[in-house]
Design a protein around this motif. Sequence first.
Motif, PDB file in Angstrom:
ATOM      1  N   LEU A 133       0.811  -1.222   0.000  1.00 54.61           N
ATOM      2  CA  LEU A 133       0.000   0.000   0.000  1.00 54.61           C
ATOM      3  C   LEU A 133       0.840   1.265   0.000  1.00 54.61           C
ATOM      4  O   LEU A 133       0.281   2.370  -0.053  1.00 54.61           O
ATOM      5  N   GLN A 134       2.140   1.143   0.048  1.00 48.75           N
ATOM      6  CA  GLN A 134       2.998   2.314   0.150  1.00 48.75           C
ATOM      7  C   GLN A 134       2.764   3.258  -1.040  1.00 48.75           C
ATOM      8  O   GLN A 134       2.810   2.850  -2.196  1.00 48.75           O
TER       9      GLN A 134
ATOM     10  N   LEU B  84      -6.434  -3.666  -0.865  1.00 46.04           N
ATOM     11  CA  LEU B  84      -6.147  -4.739   0.099  1.00 46.04           C
ATOM     12  C   LEU B  84      -4.763  -5.320  -0.214  1.00 46.04           C
ATOM     13  O   LEU B  84      -4.496  -5.714  -1.348  1.00 46.04           O
ATOM     14  N   GLN B  85      -3.939  -5.334   0.813  1.00 46.18           N
ATOM     15  CA  GLN B  85      -2.585  -5.904   0.662  1.00 46.18           C
ATOM     16  C   GLN B  85      -2.585  -7.316   1.251  1.00 46.18           C
ATOM     17  O   GLN B  85      -2.935  -7.527   2.408  1.00 46.18           O
ATOM     18  N   THR B  86      -2.183  -8.283   0.409  1.00 51.10           N
ATOM     19  CA  THR B  86      -2.104  -9.682   0.842  1.00 51.10           C
ATOM     20  C   THR B  86      -0.716 -10.237   0.506  1.00 51.10           C
ATOM     21  O   THR B  86       0.141  -9.531  -0.033  1.00 51.10           O
ATOM     22  N   GLU B  87      -0.521 -11.508   0.817  1.00 55.41           N
ATOM     23  CA  GLU B  87       0.763 -12.139   0.519  1.00 55.41           C
ATOM     24  C   GLU B  87       1.009 -12.223  -0.985  1.00 55.41           C
ATOM     25  O   GLU B  87       2.149 -12.240  -1.444  1.00 55.41           O
TER      26      GLU B  87
ATOM     27  N   VAL C  75      -3.179   3.839 -11.218  1.00 53.20           N
ATOM     28  CA  VAL C  75      -2.459   2.629 -11.613  1.00 53.20           C
ATOM     29  C   VAL C  75      -1.095   2.987 -12.202  1.00 53.20           C
ATOM     30  O   VAL C  75      -0.075   2.375 -11.868  1.00 53.20           O
ATOM     31  N   GLU C  76      -1.069   3.997 -13.058  1.00 55.02           N
ATOM     32  CA  GLU C  76       0.193   4.393 -13.685  1.00 55.02           C
ATOM     33  C   GLU C  76       1.194   4.903 -12.656  1.00 55.02           C
ATOM     34  O   GLU C  76       2.395   4.620 -12.742  1.00 55.02           O
ATOM     35  N   GLN C  77       0.693   5.671 -11.681  1.00 53.00           N
ATOM     36  CA  GLN C  77       1.591   6.172 -10.636  1.00 53.00           C
ATOM     37  C   GLN C  77       2.176   5.026  -9.825  1.00 53.00           C
ATOM     38  O   GLN C  77       3.360   5.046  -9.455  1.00 53.00           O
ATOM     39  N   HIS C  78       1.370   4.013  -9.557  1.00 49.71           N
ATOM     40  CA  HIS C  78       1.886   2.883  -8.783  1.00 49.71           C
ATOM     41  C   HIS C  78       2.810   2.016  -9.627  1.00 49.71           C
ATOM     42  O   HIS C  78       3.767   1.436  -9.110  1.00 49.71           O
ATOM     43  N   LEU C  79       2.531   1.917 -10.924  1.00 45.91           N
ATOM     44  CA  LEU C  79       3.421   1.159 -11.799  1.00 45.91           C
ATOM     45  C   LEU C  79       4.779   1.835 -11.911  1.00 45.91           C
ATOM     46  O   LEU C  79       5.792   1.167 -12.104  1.00 45.91           O
ATOM     47  N   ALA C  80       4.771   3.170 -11.803  1.00 46.57           N
ATOM     48  CA  ALA C  80       6.033   3.905 -11.898  1.00 46.57           C
ATOM     49  C   ALA C  80       6.858   3.802 -10.633  1.00 46.57           C
ATOM     50  O   ALA C  80       8.010   4.250 -10.593  1.00 46.57           O
TER      51      ALA C  80
END
Length: 457
Positions: A136-137, A407-410, A434-439
């Motif tokens: 989630l960071q 939701l963060q899982t294993e 999504v793009e920001q997290h992919l970057a």
Amino acid sequence: MALVSSVRRYFRHELLPLLADLRLAIGLLLVIALLSATGTVIEQDETVAFYQANYPEHPALFGFLTWRVILNLGLDHVYRTPWFLAILILFGSSLTACSFTRQWPMLKVARRWSYFTRPQSFQRLPFHTHFPQQTLQGIPEQLRQLGYAVFQEGDRLYARKGLIGKIGPILVHVSLLLILLGAIWGSISGFKAQELIPSGSIAPIQHLTGAGDLARAHLPTWQIRVNRFWIDYSPEGRIKQFYSDLSILEQDQEVKRQTISVNHPLSYQGVTLYQADWSIDSARIRVNNSPSFQIPVVPVRTETGNKLWGAFVPTKPDLSEGLTLLLPDLQGTGLLYNTDGQWIGSLRQGMSLALNDQLTLYLDEVIGATGLQIKSDPGIPWVYLGFGLLMVGVVMSYFSHSQIWALQTESGLYLGGKTNRALVTFEREFCWLVEQHLASPLSSGIPTAADWYPKGL
């Protein structure tokens, strides 16, 4: 107790759902619109003679609409009839029931937030994606940049924005209820009147053309004094403007004074006085050395429809002989005719005319009368407030209520969201997120477009 319980059960499970039915509200709204149109087409608050002349029984308008039908159904005062007020009350009850059974619960649900605890829950969302081996960071900060309110508990996250869009429909219902309340209150407590008051005279409000039940019992006790009435004419003789110098008297004391004209009324204690019409009331005449005496004038019909007033001017004390005085306007010029209908001459206000060696006629003053239209509608402030809130509520309703879950899982990070409108805008926001997290340098196992593109598109 059993009876009370049965009534409550009937109200909650039978009557309340019926009142909250959208079809009932739409039907009532159409009926109100139709009746309002009828009240606009059929002249309101006219005399019986007016309806008899314009809606005769033979031939009846449209084959059925006669003056008897209009009077018996109350179509001459639609907005004050008991059945019209009952329909307004029923429509207001429907709006209230809908607000409490649908809109308010939806707002309460929207205010609460809940977290997704299973990855399968994201499959039900129109927008969702999966980031393998991600956390989630950075997600909360990116959502706040988009204007979301973020709630996080451990590895679960919920974000929303546009809650105001859920308040908008409730505000629209409240505004409609205020408009209905104002209309009903104005119908039962408002009144309309018309007064024709000569210049220099005092008169109360007494000639009502329409009034609610409460208004008839509580008419204003103050009086109207016309200090002066005059008309401005153009060089061509056309009327430019009417003016009335009015005073409001309470217990013979002047409490307000104002000069009114067309589109510039006087308002006092919720009552508005409009300049609506004019007439000539009388003329002050002298014959030779006699004292000035006031003679009344009456309207005279003309073939062209122009206004004209006439008066009999006696030339002998026993009224056995006289002349006819015609006044076409308030500019102070009168036309004199003998008993044979022959024109004798013109007489201007403040001047005299020698008819023969023994008779001189003086026209001292032409006294005009102002026609006032008087209205009182205590419901207008409520109506104005309702329309103001209606505009605000409509604007608020256009705000999208958008929600995003994470939701963060294993196995990685699950991300999904939905909105109630403006899907294209939400799609752009979701793609940006999504793009920001992919970057992010932590990204690995980059998903394909098919993983996060909305279903069905």
